[in-house]
Design a protein around this motif. Structure first.
Motif, mmCIF file in Angstrom:
data_model
loop_
_atom_site.group_PDB
_atom_site.id
_atom_site.type_symbol
_atom_site.label_atom_id
_atom_site.label_comp_id
_atom_site.label_asym_id
_atom_site.label_seq_id
_atom_site.Cartn_x
_atom_site.Cartn_y
_atom_site.Cartn_z
ATOM 1 N N ASN A 11 -7.095 -49.123 5.722
ATOM 2 C CA ASN A 11 -8.032 -48.645 6.731
ATOM 3 C C ASN A 11 -8.292 -47.149 6.537
ATOM 4 O OD1 ASN A 11 -8.637 -47.370 9.408
ATOM 5 N ND2 ASN A 11 -8.677 -49.516 10.060
ATOM 6 N N ARG A 12 -9.543 -46.789 6.333
ATOM 7 C CA ARG A 12 -9.921 -45.385 6.113
ATOM 8 C C ARG A 12 -9.556 -44.486 7.293
ATOM 9 N NH1 ARG A 12 -13.706 -44.937 2.057
ATOM 10 N NH2 ARG A 12 -14.590 -46.905 1.398
ATOM 11 N N THR A 13 -9.758 -44.991 8.489
ATOM 12 C CA THR A 13 -9.468 -44.200 9.684
ATOM 13 C C THR A 13 -7.987 -43.870 9.763
ATOM 14 O OG1 THR A 13 -11.310 -45.266 10.820
ATOM 15 C CG2 THR A 13 -9.691 -44.145 12.202
ATOM 16 N N ARG A 14 -7.152 -44.835 9.459
ATOM 17 C CA ARG A 14 -5.705 -44.584 9.508
ATOM 18 C C ARG A 14 -5.272 -43.622 8.405
ATOM 19 N NH1 ARG A 14 -4.899 -50.511 11.126
ATOM 20 N NH2 ARG A 14 -4.842 -50.299 13.377
ATOM 21 N N LYS B 74 11.805 -25.814 17.512
ATOM 22 C CA LYS B 74 10.844 -24.728 17.710
ATOM 23 C C LYS B 74 9.729 -24.733 16.670
ATOM 24 C CE LYS B 74 13.752 -21.589 15.147
ATOM 25 N NZ LYS B 74 14.425 -20.344 15.071
ATOM 26 N N ASP B 75 9.856 -25.561 15.624
ATOM 27 C CA ASP B 75 8.829 -25.644 14.589
ATOM 28 C C ASP B 75 7.759 -26.645 14.991
ATOM 29 O OD1 ASP B 75 10.187 -23.841 12.924
ATOM 30 O OD2 ASP B 75 11.428 -25.462 12.117
ATOM 31 N N LYS B 76 6.511 -26.254 14.800
ATOM 32 C CA LYS B 76 5.380 -27.107 15.135
ATOM 33 C C LYS B 76 4.455 -27.159 13.924
ATOM 34 C CE LYS B 76 2.005 -27.767 18.805
ATOM 35 N NZ LYS B 76 1.449 -27.253 20.050
ATOM 36 N N GLY B 77 3.929 -28.341 13.630
ATOM 37 C CA GLY B 77 3.030 -28.463 12.494
ATOM 38 C C GLY B 77 2.168 -29.702 12.598
ATOM 39 N N THR B 78 1.335 -29.876 11.604
ATOM 40 C CA THR B 78 0.451 -31.035 11.557
ATOM 41 C C THR B 78 0.932 -31.970 10.455
ATOM 42 O OG1 THR B 78 -1.410 -29.715 12.313
ATOM 43 C CG2 THR B 78 -1.933 -31.806 11.243
ATOM 44 N N VAL B 79 1.023 -33.248 10.770
ATOM 45 C CA VAL B 79 1.393 -34.258 9.780
ATOM 46 C C VAL B 79 0.159 -35.095 9.457
ATOM 47 C CG1 VAL B 79 3.821 -34.326 10.429
ATOM 48 C CG2 VAL B 79 2.223 -35.856 11.566
ATOM 49 N N ASP B 80 0.112 -35.592 8.233
ATOM 50 C CA ASP B 80 -1.033 -36.383 7.799
ATOM 51 C C ASP B 80 -0.564 -37.521 6.902
ATOM 52 O OD1 ASP B 80 -0.423 -35.134 5.410
ATOM 53 O OD2 ASP B 80 -2.297 -34.017 5.267
ATOM 54 N N TRP B 81 -1.465 -38.018 6.055
ATOM 55 C CA TRP B 81 -1.154 -39.178 5.221
ATOM 56 C C TRP B 81 0.003 -38.893 4.265
ATOM 57 C CZ3 TRP B 81 -1.564 -39.215 -0.094
ATOM 58 C CH2 TRP B 81 -2.227 -38.144 -0.669
ATOM 59 N N HIS B 82 0.162 -37.645 3.813
ATOM 60 C CA HIS B 82 1.280 -37.305 2.929
ATOM 61 C C HIS B 82 2.610 -37.640 3.607
ATOM 62 C CE1 HIS B 82 -1.848 -34.331 1.680
ATOM 63 N NE2 HIS B 82 -1.427 -34.636 0.470
ATOM 64 N N ASP B 83 2.750 -37.157 4.845
ATOM 65 C CA ASP B 83 3.982 -37.361 5.596
ATOM 66 C C ASP B 83 4.220 -38.842 5.880
ATOM 67 O OD1 ASP B 83 4.600 -34.394 6.240
ATOM 68 O OD2 ASP B 83 2.503 -34.672 6.839
ATOM 69 N N HIS B 84 3.158 -39.534 6.214
ATOM 70 C CA HIS B 84 3.273 -40.972 6.503
ATOM 71 C C HIS B 84 3.758 -41.729 5.272
ATOM 72 C CE1 HIS B 84 2.418 -44.784 8.465
ATOM 73 N NE2 HIS B 84 1.799 -45.172 7.347
ATOM 74 N N LEU B 85 3.208 -41.407 4.120
ATOM 75 C CA LEU B 85 3.582 -42.076 2.884
ATOM 76 C C LEU B 85 5.040 -41.767 2.526
ATOM 77 C CD1 LEU B 85 2.582 -43.919 0.653
ATOM 78 C CD2 LEU B 85 1.856 -41.897 -0.600
ATOM 79 N N ILE B 86 5.435 -40.518 2.646
ATOM 80 C CA ILE B 86 6.829 -40.144 2.362
ATOM 81 C C ILE B 86 7.771 -40.878 3.301
ATOM 82 C CG2 ILE B 86 8.483 -38.245 2.500
ATOM 83 C CD1 ILE B 86 6.223 -36.421 1.455
#
Length: 95
Positions: A66-69, A80-92
């Motif tokens: 699914n492209r959207t996912r 205290k650390d904040k960040g953005t996760v994306d497809w890289h993180d999901h795959l790992i």
């Protein structure tokens, strides 16, 4: 990530999979057009498989094909650390 695991390559792979799922071919022995549904392995629905029932072995399956996912991002906080996760993180995480 680079090479085959680049986002643009994954997007192209999804496009190719969609085109293959929609393909038809004339089967002279059957006297009709056949589709992926006619030849796919669908262990969870062998009697009346839809294209979505076909088993797909692809890295894109981690995103339910699914492209959207694949394009999803989320904010993640770890103490205290904040960040953005994306497809890289999901795959790992999945592998």
């Amino acid at each position: 990530f680079s090479g085959v695991l680049a986002e643009d390559v994954l997007q192209l792979l999804l496009e190719l999979q969609e085109r293959l799922a929609a393909a038809t071919a004339w089967a002279p022995g059957a006297g009709r057009n056949v589709t992926l549904r006619d030849v796919c392995y669908a262990p969870l629905n062998p009697a009346e498989p839809g294209v979505g029932d076909c088993a797909v072995s692809s890295v894109t399956q981690y995103f339910q094909n699914n492209r959207t996912r694949l394009a999803l991002t989320a904010t993640q906080e770890d103490g205290k650390d904040k960040g953005t996760v994306d497809w890289h993180d999901h795959l790992i995480y999945c592998v």
